[in-house]
Design a protein around this motif. Structure first.
Motif, mmCIF file in Angstrom:
data_model
loop_
_atom_site.group_PDB
_atom_site.id
_atom_site.type_symbol
_atom_site.label_atom_id
_atom_site.label_comp_id
_atom_site.label_asym_id
_atom_site.label_seq_id
_atom_site.Cartn_x
_atom_site.Cartn_y
_atom_site.Cartn_z
ATOM 1 N N ARG A 360 41.082 25.425 -6.000
ATOM 2 C CA ARG A 360 39.788 24.950 -5.491
ATOM 3 C C ARG A 360 39.503 25.714 -4.196
ATOM 4 N N GLY A 361 38.445 26.496 -4.178
ATOM 5 C CA GLY A 361 38.106 27.235 -2.974
ATOM 6 C C GLY A 361 38.232 28.729 -3.176
ATOM 7 N N ASP A 362 38.352 29.439 -2.058
ATOM 8 C CA ASP A 362 38.300 30.897 -2.057
ATOM 9 C C ASP A 362 39.640 31.471 -1.593
ATOM 10 N N THR A 363 40.417 31.985 -2.547
ATOM 11 C CA THR A 363 41.703 32.569 -2.177
ATOM 12 C C THR A 363 41.522 33.846 -1.372
ATOM 13 N N GLY A 364 40.430 34.575 -1.624
ATOM 14 C CA GLY A 364 40.173 35.807 -0.883
ATOM 15 C C GLY A 364 39.985 35.549 0.598
ATOM 16 N N LYS A 365 39.295 34.455 0.920
ATOM 17 C CA LYS A 365 39.103 34.077 2.323
ATOM 18 C C LYS A 365 40.274 33.252 2.853
ATOM 19 N N ARG A 366 41.202 32.929 1.968
ATOM 20 C CA ARG A 366 42.361 32.095 2.300
ATOM 21 C C ARG A 366 41.917 30.751 2.856
ATOM 22 N N GLU A 367 40.967 30.161 2.130
ATOM 23 C CA GLU A 367 40.517 28.799 2.391
ATOM 24 C C GLU A 367 40.439 28.098 1.031
ATOM 25 N N PHE A 368 41.519 27.459 0.657
ATOM 26 C CA PHE A 368 41.562 26.887 -0.690
ATOM 27 C C PHE A 368 42.630 25.813 -0.771
ATOM 28 N N ILE A 369 42.618 25.102 -1.884
ATOM 29 C CA ILE A 369 43.687 24.172 -2.253
ATOM 30 C C ILE A 369 44.187 24.589 -3.626
ATOM 31 N N ALA A 370 45.481 24.729 -3.761
ATOM 32 C CA ALA A 370 46.094 25.015 -5.063
ATOM 33 C C ALA A 370 46.796 23.759 -5.566
ATOM 34 N N PHE A 371 46.648 23.490 -6.847
ATOM 35 C CA PHE A 371 47.287 22.343 -7.475
ATOM 36 C C PHE A 371 48.189 22.836 -8.609
ATOM 37 N N TRP A 372 49.365 22.250 -8.698
ATOM 38 C CA TRP A 372 50.287 22.554 -9.786
ATOM 39 C C TRP A 372 50.331 21.349 -10.716
ATOM 40 N N LEU A 373 50.080 21.571 -12.000
ATOM 41 C CA LEU A 373 49.952 20.481 -12.968
ATOM 42 C C LEU A 373 50.938 20.649 -14.121
ATOM 43 N N ARG A 374 51.304 19.524 -14.684
ATOM 44 C CA ARG A 374 52.055 19.504 -15.946
ATOM 45 C C ARG A 374 51.392 18.476 -16.858
ATOM 46 N N ASP A 375 50.979 18.942 -18.042
ATOM 47 C CA ASP A 375 50.269 18.062 -18.983
ATOM 48 C C ASP A 375 49.090 17.373 -18.299
ATOM 49 N N GLY A 376 48.432 18.102 -17.400
ATOM 50 C CA GLY A 376 47.245 17.576 -16.734
ATOM 51 C C GLY A 376 47.509 16.730 -15.508
ATOM 52 N N GLN A 377 48.762 16.376 -15.267
ATOM 53 C CA GLN A 377 49.112 15.543 -14.116
ATOM 54 C C GLN A 377 49.425 16.415 -12.907
ATOM 55 N N VAL A 378 48.919 16.043 -11.750
ATOM 56 C CA VAL A 378 49.136 16.826 -10.529
ATOM 57 C C VAL A 378 50.534 16.550 -9.987
ATOM 58 N N LEU A 379 51.352 17.604 -9.904
ATOM 59 C CA LEU A 379 52.695 17.496 -9.359
ATOM 60 C C LEU A 379 52.744 17.838 -7.881
ATOM 61 N N ALA A 380 51.888 18.781 -7.460
ATOM 62 C CA ALA A 380 51.921 19.238 -6.074
ATOM 63 C C ALA A 380 50.576 19.838 -5.712
ATOM 64 N N GLY A 381 50.299 19.883 -4.431
ATOM 65 C CA GLY A 381 49.086 20.517 -3.938
ATOM 66 C C GLY A 381 49.347 21.177 -2.602
ATOM 67 N N MET A 382 48.720 22.317 -2.373
ATOM 68 C CA MET A 382 48.872 23.025 -1.099
ATOM 69 C C MET A 382 47.494 23.379 -0.564
ATOM 70 N N ASN A 383 47.177 22.878 0.619
ATOM 71 C CA ASN A 383 45.909 23.200 1.257
ATOM 72 C C ASN A 383 46.131 24.309 2.285
ATOM 73 N N VAL A 384 45.362 25.376 2.142
ATOM 74 C CA VAL A 384 45.466 26.558 2.988
ATOM 75 C C VAL A 384 44.186 26.686 3.808
ATOM 76 N N ASN A 385 44.308 26.521 5.124
ATOM 77 C CA ASN A 385 43.147 26.559 6.032
ATOM 78 C C ASN A 385 42.047 25.598 5.612
ATOM 79 N N VAL A 386 42.436 24.541 4.943
ATOM 80 C CA VAL A 386 41.551 23.428 4.601
ATOM 81 C C VAL A 386 42.263 22.177 5.100
ATOM 82 N N TRP A 387 41.567 21.358 5.894
ATOM 83 C CA TRP A 387 42.273 20.304 6.604
ATOM 84 C C TRP A 387 41.777 18.914 6.231
ATOM 85 N N ASP A 388 42.611 17.949 6.617
ATOM 86 C CA ASP A 388 42.302 16.529 6.412
ATOM 87 C C ASP A 388 42.206 16.162 4.941
#
Length: 420
Positions: A360-388
């Protein structure tokens, strides 16, 4: 019942131990609290050692968990620069290296982890470093400053969090940096290749050279000083200093010799504890980097080597020692700062555990959230230069929901709405 006649002993002088001692007092424990640490420094926090303190942006006093006078005010008995060499479970006592025996009613092991060592020729040279302790950071600050002044070369073995944070610091000092990593991207064991490539690009833009798919095989030198680092593919990299950043191993020797249960290496090793952080001995607890916890959220054991685990695990263990009903089920969390990139990671999704990455967001600008899923379920998320957003990410992980991937990827869709 807990009363003034009891003695609680904490073995390990880091953040987890200091916060456990603080919690015992704040929860009303009036007995003896004895904190034993093998470093002479008072308990301190480790993140600044590869971030602000290493860069010279934070002073030394800022890293300590409490001011030195706090321990006496809180009636915490400190044994600094002392090593516990044995636990006598039958006698409920620990023995220090100089022979002192201390009896306990409850014992907390927060012995942490130690850096894995390079097993190659040349590691005895003066310019080979690790980073785990405050003394290491003190030394490395001077090394990086000197490399920056003299246009010197630093070779880093390992492109994990510590390796990358030190690479960023070294470049800010002006040193030349080469990172040797056996995987094809940085942070492969944590982020996988999809997001790891972003960190390769980030560091390359700042002048870091990567040598992927290789391992160090030898460090060469002359008159005790480093000259170069060789890899298993025949390459030789000029170096004035070498840093080993190849991970850490839990310090379980004391627990093993006492016969406590140890987790399988496949689970990260560590002292096996239940969800209340109790070991196989009902009067001994473990927390922080050394503990492999039966985690209710993940249905297996996790050993987490991050600041938040020490910050929260020490107090949780203290409350369990006091007889409170404790379930330690926090979502794993850590943060990192590299150049102008700040990030927070929540969850647990090692390679092989997920089948989809949603951004979610712009990886090129390094302002995004990445989510790792298994069978559609969110296992982890990392917010990069996106806060709160950490609280929402963690709630999404805890919920077990399977959000629509398109909505998950759409920045205009509030994360909170995916929990409704």
């Amino acid at each position: 019942m807990v009363d003034a006649d009891q003695t609680f002993v904490i073995v390990g002088g880091g953040l987890a131990g200091a916060k456990a001692a603080e919690t015992l007092r704040s929860e009303g424990f009036t007995g003896r609290v004895i904190l034993i640490g093998d470093e002479r420094d008072h308990p301190y926090e480790r993140p600044p050692l590869s971030k602000g303190y290493l860069l010279g942006k934070e002073d030394r006093d800022s890293v300590f968990v409490h001011e030195p006078g706090w321990y006496a005010q809180a009636d915490i008995e400190l044994h600094l620069g002392q090593t516990v060499v044995a636990i006598d479970r039958a006698a409920k006592a620990v023995r220090l290296g100089e022979g002192t025996v201390i009896h306990y009613d409850k014992l907390l092991l927060v012995t942490g982890a130690e850096p894995r060592r390079l097993d190659v020729p040349g590691t005895d040279l003066a310019g080979v470093h690790h980073l785990r302790r405050l003394a290491h950071a003190d030394r490395l600050r001077h090394v990086l400053a000197a490399l920056g002044r003299d246009n010197g070369h630093l070779v880093i073995a390992g492109a994990g969090w510590i390796g990358l944070e030190i690479a960023a610091a070294a470049r800010e000092y002006g040193a030349e940096v080469t990172v040797v990593e056996p995987e094809q991207t940085p942070l492969h064991a944590v982020l996988g290749p999809e997001v790891g490539q972003m960190f390769a690009d980030l560091h390359a833009e700042h002048g870091v050279r990567f040598h992927f798919g290789a391992k160090l095989t030898e460090i060469t030198g002359q008159d005790g000083m480093v000259l170069a680092a060789r890899t298993d593919d025949g390459e030789e990299h000029p170096a004035h200093d070498v840093l080993a950043a190849i991970g850490a191993a839990p310090r379980t020797a004391l627990a093993e010799s006492a016969g406590l249960d140890i987790a399988d290496r496949a689970q990260g090793g560590g002292i096996a504890v239940d969800a209340s952080l109790r070991t196989s001995d009902p009067d001994i607890y473990a927390a922080g980097d050394v503990a492999a916890t039966a985690h209710p959220l993940y249905g297996g054991r996790l050993r987490v080597e991050h600041w938040a685990n020490a910050l929260n695990g020490g107090p949780a263990a203290a409350r369990a020692m006091l007889g409170q009903d404790v379930t330690y089920d926090r979502v794993p969390y850590f943060f990192s700062d590299q150049y102008d990139v700040g990030l927070e990671y929540s969850g647990w999704a090692p390679p092989g555990s997920y089948d989809q990455v949603v951004v979610r967001g712009d990886t090129g600008k390094r302002e995004f959230i990445a989510f790792w899923l298994r069978d559609g379920q969110v296992l982890a998320g990392m917010n990069v230069n996106v806060w709160d957003v950490t609280e929402s990410i963690q709630e999404l992980i805890r919920s077990g929901r399977r959000p629509d991937p398109d909505a998950l990827a759409d920045p205009s869709t509030p994360l909170a709405s995916l929990l409704a």
